[in-house]
Design a protein around this motif. Structure first.
Motif, PDB file in Angstrom:
ATOM      1  N   ARG A  19       0.832  -1.203   0.000  1.00  0.00           N
ATOM      2  CA  ARG A  19       0.000   0.000   0.000  1.00  0.00           C
ATOM      3  C   ARG A  19       0.869   1.257   0.000  1.00  0.00           C
ATOM      4  NH1 ARG A  19      -3.926  -0.415   4.911  1.00  0.00           N
ATOM      5  NH2 ARG A  19      -4.721   1.477   3.923  1.00  0.00           N
ATOM      6  N   GLN A  20       0.430   2.258  -0.747  1.00  0.00           N
ATOM      7  CA  GLN A  20       1.209   3.490  -0.838  1.00  0.00           C
ATOM      8  C   GLN A  20       1.343   4.159   0.531  1.00  0.00           C
ATOM      9  OE1 GLN A  20      -0.173   6.880  -3.192  1.00  0.00           O
ATOM     10  NE2 GLN A  20       1.933   7.117  -3.892  1.00  0.00           N
ATOM     11  N   CYS A  21       0.291   4.141   1.348  1.00  0.00           N
ATOM     12  CA  CYS A  21       0.367   4.769   2.664  1.00  0.00           C
ATOM     13  C   CYS A  21       1.447   4.096   3.520  1.00  0.00           C
ATOM     14  CB  CYS A  21      -0.986   4.755   3.361  1.00  0.00           C
ATOM     15  SG  CYS A  21      -1.653   3.109   3.707  1.00  0.00           S
ATOM     16  N   CYS A  22       1.546   2.782   3.427  1.00  0.00           N
ATOM     17  CA  CYS A  22       2.545   2.053   4.202  1.00  0.00           C
ATOM     18  C   CYS A  22       3.947   2.261   3.629  1.00  0.00           C
ATOM     19  CB  CYS A  22       2.195   0.569   4.259  1.00  0.00           C
ATOM     20  SG  CYS A  22       0.694   0.246   5.227  1.00  0.00           S
ATOM     21  N   ALA A  23       4.056   2.368   2.308  1.00  0.00           N
ATOM     22  CA  ALA A  23       5.346   2.665   1.684  1.00  0.00           C
ATOM     23  C   ALA A  23       5.837   4.034   2.148  1.00  0.00           C
ATOM     24  CB  ALA A  23       5.243   2.612   0.165  1.00  0.00           C
ATOM     25  N   ARG A  24       4.930   4.999   2.205  1.00  0.00           N
ATOM     26  CA  ARG A  24       5.314   6.337   2.682  1.00  0.00           C
ATOM     27  C   ARG A  24       5.733   6.286   4.140  1.00  0.00           C
ATOM     28  NH1 ARG A  24       0.738   9.861  -0.392  1.00  0.00           N
ATOM     29  NH2 ARG A  24       1.921  10.061  -2.316  1.00  0.00           N
ATOM     30  N   ALA A  25       4.989   5.555   4.951  1.00  0.00           N
ATOM     31  CA  ALA A  25       5.326   5.449   6.373  1.00  0.00           C
ATOM     32  C   ALA A  25       6.687   4.781   6.563  1.00  0.00           C
ATOM     33  CB  ALA A  25       4.236   4.670   7.111  1.00  0.00           C
ATOM     34  N   GLU A  26       6.947   3.710   5.815  1.00  0.00           N
ATOM     35  CA  GLU A  26       8.242   3.025   5.931  1.00  0.00           C
ATOM     36  C   GLU A  26       9.377   3.934   5.467  1.00  0.00           C
ATOM     37  OE1 GLU A  26      10.637  -0.858   4.230  1.00  0.00           O
ATOM     38  OE2 GLU A  26       8.456  -0.988   4.401  1.00  0.00           O
ATOM     39  N   ALA A  27       9.193   4.606   4.333  1.00  0.00           N
ATOM     40  CA  ALA A  27      10.220   5.514   3.830  1.00  0.00           C
ATOM     41  C   ALA A  27      10.448   6.659   4.816  1.00  0.00           C
ATOM     42  CB  ALA A  27       9.825   6.047   2.460  1.00  0.00           C
ATOM     43  N   TYR A  28       9.386   7.107   5.468  1.00  0.00           N
ATOM     44  CA  TYR A  28       9.479   8.153   6.487  1.00  0.00           C
ATOM     45  C   TYR A  28      10.352   7.681   7.654  1.00  0.00           C
ATOM     46  CZ  TYR A  28       7.492  11.968   9.389  1.00  0.00           C
ATOM     47  OH  TYR A  28       7.288  13.075  10.163  1.00  0.00           O
ATOM     48  N   ARG A  61       7.682   4.010  -4.852  1.00  0.00           N
ATOM     49  CA  ARG A  61       6.287   3.813  -4.433  1.00  0.00           C
ATOM     50  C   ARG A  61       5.826   4.934  -3.502  1.00  0.00           C
ATOM     51  NH1 ARG A  61       1.365   2.546  -5.196  1.00  0.00           N
ATOM     52  NH2 ARG A  61       0.342   1.131  -3.763  1.00  0.00           N
ATOM     53  N   ALA A  62       6.696   5.343  -2.585  1.00  0.00           N
ATOM     54  CA  ALA A  62       6.323   6.328  -1.572  1.00  0.00           C
ATOM     55  C   ALA A  62       6.246   7.747  -2.120  1.00  0.00           C
ATOM     56  CB  ALA A  62       7.318   6.282  -0.412  1.00  0.00           C
ATOM     57  N   PHE A  63       7.227   8.126  -2.947  1.00  0.00           N
ATOM     58  CA  PHE A  63       7.353   9.526  -3.358  1.00  0.00           C
ATOM     59  C   PHE A  63       7.426   9.725  -4.870  1.00  0.00           C
ATOM     60  CE2 PHE A  63       9.864   9.047   0.664  1.00  0.00           C
ATOM     61  CZ  PHE A  63       8.951   9.646   1.514  1.00  0.00           C
ATOM     62  N   ASN A  64       7.455   8.617  -5.609  1.00  0.00           N
ATOM     63  CA  ASN A  64       7.634   8.680  -7.060  1.00  0.00           C
ATOM     64  C   ASN A  64       8.949   9.390  -7.414  1.00  0.00           C
ATOM     65  OD1 ASN A  64       6.887   8.029  -9.681  1.00  0.00           O
ATOM     66  ND2 ASN A  64       5.855   9.975 -10.007  1.00  0.00           N
ATOM     67  N   VAL A  65      10.016   9.036  -6.703  1.00  0.00           N
ATOM     68  CA  VAL A  65      11.349   9.586  -6.986  1.00  0.00           C
ATOM     69  C   VAL A  65      12.360   8.459  -7.127  1.00  0.00           C
ATOM     70  CG1 VAL A  65      10.936  11.782  -5.784  1.00  0.00           C
ATOM     71  CG2 VAL A  65      12.019   9.909  -4.559  1.00  0.00           C
ATOM     72  N   ARG A  91      11.975  18.511  -2.553  1.00  0.00           N
ATOM     73  CA  ARG A  91      10.719  19.238  -2.294  1.00  0.00           C
ATOM     74  C   ARG A  91       9.533  18.286  -2.281  1.00  0.00           C
ATOM     75  NH1 ARG A  91      13.007  23.497  -4.862  1.00  0.00           N
ATOM     76  NH2 ARG A  91      12.388  22.834  -6.938  1.00  0.00           N
ATOM     77  N   ARG A  92       9.517  17.344  -3.228  1.00  0.00           N
ATOM     78  CA  ARG A  92       8.409  16.391  -3.295  1.00  0.00           C
ATOM     79  C   ARG A  92       8.358  15.541  -2.027  1.00  0.00           C
ATOM     80  NH1 ARG A  92       8.896  12.825  -8.159  1.00  0.00           N
ATOM     81  NH2 ARG A  92       8.822  14.844  -9.170  1.00  0.00           N
ATOM     82  N   ILE A  93       9.509  15.076  -1.571  1.00  0.00           N
ATOM     83  CA  ILE A  93       9.566  14.262  -0.351  1.00  0.00           C
ATOM     84  C   ILE A  93       9.089  15.086   0.849  1.00  0.00           C
ATOM     85  CG2 ILE A  93      11.128  13.137   1.289  1.00  0.00           C
ATOM     86  CD1 ILE A  93      12.785  12.250  -1.205  1.00  0.00           C
ATOM     87  N   LEU A  94       9.647  16.279   1.027  1.00  0.00           N
ATOM     88  CA  LEU A  94       9.288  17.126   2.167  1.00  0.00           C
ATOM     89  C   LEU A  94       7.806  17.476   2.152  1.00  0.00           C
ATOM     90  CD1 LEU A  94      12.409  19.455   2.229  1.00  0.00           C
ATOM     91  CD2 LEU A  94      11.854  17.632   3.849  1.00  0.00           C
ATOM     92  N   ASP A  95       7.282  17.801   0.982  1.00  0.00           N
ATOM     93  CA  ASP A  95       5.865  18.139   0.863  1.00  0.00           C
ATOM     94  C   ASP A  95       4.980  16.942   1.215  1.00  0.00           C
ATOM     95  OD1 ASP A  95       3.719  19.976   0.101  1.00  0.00           O
ATOM     96  OD2 ASP A  95       3.407  18.586  -1.573  1.00  0.00           O
ATOM     97  N   THR A  96       5.333  15.768   0.720  1.00  0.00           N
ATOM     98  CA  THR A  96       4.566  14.552   0.999  1.00  0.00           C
ATOM     99  C   THR A  96       4.529  14.259   2.499  1.00  0.00           C
ATOM    100  OG1 THR A  96       5.117  13.629  -1.157  1.00  0.00           O
ATOM    101  CG2 THR A  96       4.404  12.069   0.529  1.00  0.00           C
ATOM    102  N   LEU A  97       5.628  14.552   3.192  1.00  0.00           N
ATOM    103  CA  LEU A  97       5.720  14.265   4.624  1.00  0.00           C
ATOM    104  C   LEU A  97       5.168  15.398   5.490  1.00  0.00           C
ATOM    105  CD1 LEU A  97       9.222  12.552   4.726  1.00  0.00           C
ATOM    106  CD2 LEU A  97       6.958  11.476   4.639  1.00  0.00           C
ATOM    107  N   GLY A  98       4.742  16.498   4.859  1.00  0.00           N
ATOM    108  CA  GLY A  98       4.133  17.586   5.612  1.00  0.00           C
ATOM    109  C   GLY A  98       5.100  18.612   6.147  1.00  0.00           C
TER     110      GLY A  98
END
Length: 174
Positions: A19-28, A61-65, A91-98
């Motif tokens: 899941r993309q949400c979990c990929a973002r959380a793991e990458a975070y 998967r998390a940030f499309n980078v 910028r994309r990573i920082l924006d995605t993470l808030g």
């Protein structure tokens, strides 16, 4: 001979990046506990080939980078280095993470990204993969997560306590 922590990390890397949400959380989790995470650079250094193989898929998967620098085979000591310095990717990573890239980057945990249990688990997996160690439970069991980000370490400690881990699991390094 491979350490117990190395084997645990290899086993954790067998979990699919789903899941993309979990990929973002793991990458975070990876970013908060990796070698460098600033508005100017992301640098992740590992000796674990399974984690190294996972990172490009995870960040895609998390940030499309894609990483600007991938490991080369000729580095001494088996260290594998991943790096992002391209401003648009950062910028994309920082924006995605808030985070606001125009502000001074004081890293804290954006709990809005960790609302589901599966995402919290993925976050802790990422933190452990990037900055964790664990001793063999047959010896004196010890889990450690090390980060240079003071506020994030406090917040992750509170998260781990809430998840049922002991409260002294996170330490600030360097």
């Amino acid at each position: 001979m491979q350490s117990f922590a190395y084997k645990v990390k290899s086993e954790l890397c067998r979990q699919p990046v789903s899941r993309q949400c979990c990929a973002r959380a793991e990458a975070y989790g990876v970013l908060l506990f990796c070698n460098t995470f600033t508005a100017a650079e992301v640098r992740i250094i590992t000796e674990n080939p399974e984690f190294a193989a996972r990172l490009p898929r995870l960040f895609q998967r998390a940030f499309n980078v894609k990483f600007d620098r991938l490991p080369s085979d000729d580095l001494p000591g088996g260290k594998l280095i991943f790096q992002i310095t391209e401003p648009e990717k950062l910028r994309r990573i920082l924006d995605t993470l808030g985070y606001d890239p125009r502000q001074s980057l004081v890293l804290h945990v954006n709990f809005a990204l960790l609302e589901d249990d599966c995402c919290r688990t993925a976050f802790v997996r990422g933190a452990f993969l990037a900055g964790g160690s664990v001793t063999d439970p047959e010896k004196r069991y010890h889990l450690e997560l090390a980060t240079s980000h003071t506020q994030a370490s406090r917040e992750v400690s509170a998260l781990l306590t809430e998840m049922g881990f002991l409260p002294h699991s996170v330490r600030r390094s360097g």
